[in-house]
Design a protein around this motif. Structure first.
Motif, PDB file in Angstrom:
ATOM      1  N   UNK A 243      -9.718  12.929   3.717  1.00 32.62           N
ATOM      2  CA  UNK A 243      -8.300  13.643   3.594  1.00 32.62           C
ATOM      3  C   UNK A 243      -7.158  12.733   3.647  1.00 32.62           C
ATOM      4  N   UNK A 244      -7.027  11.522   2.823  1.00 28.59           N
ATOM      5  CA  UNK A 244      -5.813  10.641   3.310  1.00 28.59           C
ATOM      6  C   UNK A 244      -4.511  11.443   2.812  1.00 28.59           C
ATOM      7  N   UNK A 245      -4.559  12.785   2.015  1.00 31.49           N
ATOM      8  CA  UNK A 245      -3.293  13.093   2.006  1.00 31.49           C
ATOM      9  C   UNK A 245      -2.780  14.042   3.150  1.00 31.49           C
ATOM     10  N   UNK A 246      -3.634  14.066   4.231  1.00 32.04           N
ATOM     11  CA  UNK A 246      -3.029  14.404   5.562  1.00 32.04           C
ATOM     12  C   UNK A 246      -2.611  13.420   6.445  1.00 32.04           C
ATOM     13  N   UNK A 247      -2.853  12.102   5.975  1.00 25.97           N
ATOM     14  CA  UNK A 247      -2.264  10.783   6.888  1.00 25.97           C
ATOM     15  C   UNK A 247      -0.914  10.741   6.629  1.00 25.97           C
ATOM     16  N   UNK A 248      -0.499   9.706   7.443  1.00 28.61           N
ATOM     17  CA  UNK A 248       1.034   9.497   7.646  1.00 28.61           C
ATOM     18  C   UNK A 248       1.635   9.036   6.574  1.00 28.61           C
ATOM     19  N   UNK A 249       1.051   8.138   5.686  1.00 31.05           N
ATOM     20  CA  UNK A 249       1.842   7.626   4.601  1.00 31.05           C
ATOM     21  C   UNK A 249       2.122   8.586   3.503  1.00 31.05           C
ATOM     22  N   UNK A 250       1.169   9.376   3.396  1.00 29.39           N
ATOM     23  CA  UNK A 250       1.470  10.515   2.112  1.00 29.39           C
ATOM     24  C   UNK A 250       2.346  11.603   2.655  1.00 29.39           C
ATOM     25  N   UNK A 251       2.300  12.170   3.933  1.00 29.34           N
ATOM     26  CA  UNK A 251       2.736  13.245   4.459  1.00 29.34           C
ATOM     27  C   UNK A 251       3.967  13.223   5.591  1.00 29.34           C
ATOM     28  N   UNK A 252       3.948  12.216   6.261  1.00 31.04           N
ATOM     29  CA  UNK A 252       4.929  12.418   7.358  1.00 31.04           C
ATOM     30  C   UNK A 252       6.014  11.171   7.187  1.00 31.04           C
TER      31      UNK A 252
ATOM     32  N   UNK B 242      -2.860  -1.244  -3.100  1.00 32.70           N
ATOM     33  CA  UNK B 242      -3.692  -0.738  -2.033  1.00 32.70           C
ATOM     34  C   UNK B 242      -3.198   0.531  -1.787  1.00 32.70           C
ATOM     35  N   UNK B 243      -4.016   1.151  -0.898  1.00 32.44           N
ATOM     36  CA  UNK B 243      -3.517   2.463  -0.428  1.00 32.44           C
ATOM     37  C   UNK B 243      -3.539   2.699   1.165  1.00 32.44           C
ATOM     38  N   UNK B 244      -2.768   3.258   1.653  1.00 29.51           N
ATOM     39  CA  UNK B 244      -2.515   3.612   3.046  1.00 29.51           C
ATOM     40  C   UNK B 244      -2.961   5.149   3.563  1.00 29.51           C
ATOM     41  N   UNK B 245      -4.154   5.002   4.423  1.00 28.65           N
ATOM     42  CA  UNK B 245      -4.593   6.190   4.478  1.00 28.65           C
ATOM     43  C   UNK B 245      -6.269   6.266   4.430  1.00 28.65           C
ATOM     44  N   UNK B 246      -6.965   6.595   5.301  1.00 24.96           N
ATOM     45  CA  UNK B 246      -8.422   6.372   5.210  1.00 24.96           C
ATOM     46  C   UNK B 246      -9.166   7.487   5.397  1.00 24.96           C
ATOM     47  N   UNK B 247     -10.393   7.889   5.211  1.00 26.50           N
ATOM     48  CA  UNK B 247     -11.095   8.898   5.427  1.00 26.50           C
ATOM     49  C   UNK B 247     -11.193   9.856   4.220  1.00 26.50           C
TER      50      UNK B 247
ATOM     51  N   UNK C 227       0.836  -1.122  -0.031  1.00 27.80           N
ATOM     52  CA  UNK C 227      -0.022  -0.024   0.212  1.00 27.80           C
ATOM     53  C   UNK C 227       0.803   1.318   0.079  1.00 27.80           C
ATOM     54  N   UNK C 228       0.494   2.317  -0.592  1.00 31.76           N
ATOM     55  CA  UNK C 228       1.285   3.532  -0.823  1.00 31.76           C
ATOM     56  C   UNK C 228       0.019   4.708  -0.235  1.00 31.76           C
ATOM     57  N   UNK C 229       0.636   5.937   0.019  1.00 33.78           N
ATOM     58  CA  UNK C 229      -0.022   7.127   0.469  1.00 33.78           C
ATOM     59  C   UNK C 229      -0.871   7.269  -1.064  1.00 33.78           C
ATOM     60  N   UNK C 230      -1.961   8.309  -0.576  1.00 40.94           N
ATOM     61  CA  UNK C 230      -2.723   8.646  -1.608  1.00 40.94           C
ATOM     62  C   UNK C 230      -3.418  10.088  -1.285  1.00 40.94           C
ATOM     63  N   UNK C 231      -3.894  10.597  -2.402  1.00 35.73           N
ATOM     64  CA  UNK C 231      -4.415  11.905  -2.079  1.00 35.73           C
ATOM     65  C   UNK C 231      -5.897  12.063  -2.776  1.00 35.73           C
ATOM     66  N   UNK C 232      -6.958  12.817  -2.074  1.00 29.78           N
ATOM     67  CA  UNK C 232      -8.194  13.177  -2.807  1.00 29.78           C
ATOM     68  C   UNK C 232      -8.290  14.512  -2.986  1.00 29.78           C
ATOM     69  N   UNK C 233      -7.189  15.108  -2.951  1.00 31.02           N
ATOM     70  CA  UNK C 233      -7.414  16.942  -3.043  1.00 31.02           C
ATOM     71  C   UNK C 233      -8.096  17.370  -4.399  1.00 31.02           C
TER      72      UNK C 233
END
Length: 209
Positions: A121-130, A114-119, A81-87
């Protein structure tokens, strides 16, 4: 009498030596090359128990598998799974679905499915941003390690063992060494800890498995 036995033994030794010379030598193992790759990717792991939804192998972007899985070979890589964004209103993955990645610490190939980060705004989650918060890592990847049929505490310990800043190879060649066994958790063991060394075999050879 003893001299005769000795003579016979000498003849036998000569015959055995000749037979050994005529026999084909055992095949040599393929030559290997090993280099240490830079550790700049934060690797975490998710299991049957902490997937979304819990207790399932469901994935968001199936490519080779309908459910999270894979043996770890180049032909059958494990889900990652990788980070993702819904921006933008579209689901944009940090790396396209179908991207192959090799992780030397577990000696297995993976594929983005697969993607890492729910909700919302997953772009604000750890896998995408941190990622950078973990040893200055440039990327965060979340590897499926399975665990169905194993105890939850064992699966969690394995996830912790896999976690850390490690090497990762994107779009890898197909001749990296693959550890035996299907997936990271298999046969009651957590198969990791090989380090950041990339071990390859010579072109045209079959990598050890």
């Amino acid at each position: 009498m003893r001299r005769g036995v000795g003579a016979a033994a000498g003849v036998l030794a000569v015959l055995l030596a000749a037979a050994a010379c005529d026999a084909e030598p055992p095949p040599r193992p393929p030559p290997v090359t090993a280099v240490t790759a830079p550790a700049d990717t934060y690797i975490t792991a998710y299991t049957w128990y902490d997937n979304t939804p819990e207790g399932s192998p469901d994935i968001s972007h199936p490519v080779l598998h309908k459910r999270a899985g894979g043996r770890g070979t180049y032909a059958d890589p494990v889900t990652i799974a990788v980070g993702h964004s819904l921006e933008t209103g579209q689901d944009v993955l940090d790396f396209p679905a179908g991207t192959r990645i090799y992780l030397p610490d577990v000696r297995r190939y993976f594929i983005v499915e697969d993607t890492c980060g729910d909700g919302p705004a997953p772009e604000e989650g750890p896998c995408h941003a941190d990622a950078a918060r973990h040893g200055g890592a440039s990327t965060w990847l979340d590897a499926w390690i399975g665990g169905e049929g194993e105890g939850e505490s064992f699966a969690q310990r394995c996830a912790e063992q896999v976690t850390g800043v490690r090497a990762a190879v994107f779009h890898p060649a197909d001749n990296f060494v693959v550890a035996p066994g299907d997936g990271v958790i298999h046969d009651g063991i957590c198969d990791s800890g090989y380090g950041n060394q990339l071990v390859t075999v010579s072109p045209g050879s079959t990598p050890p498995r």
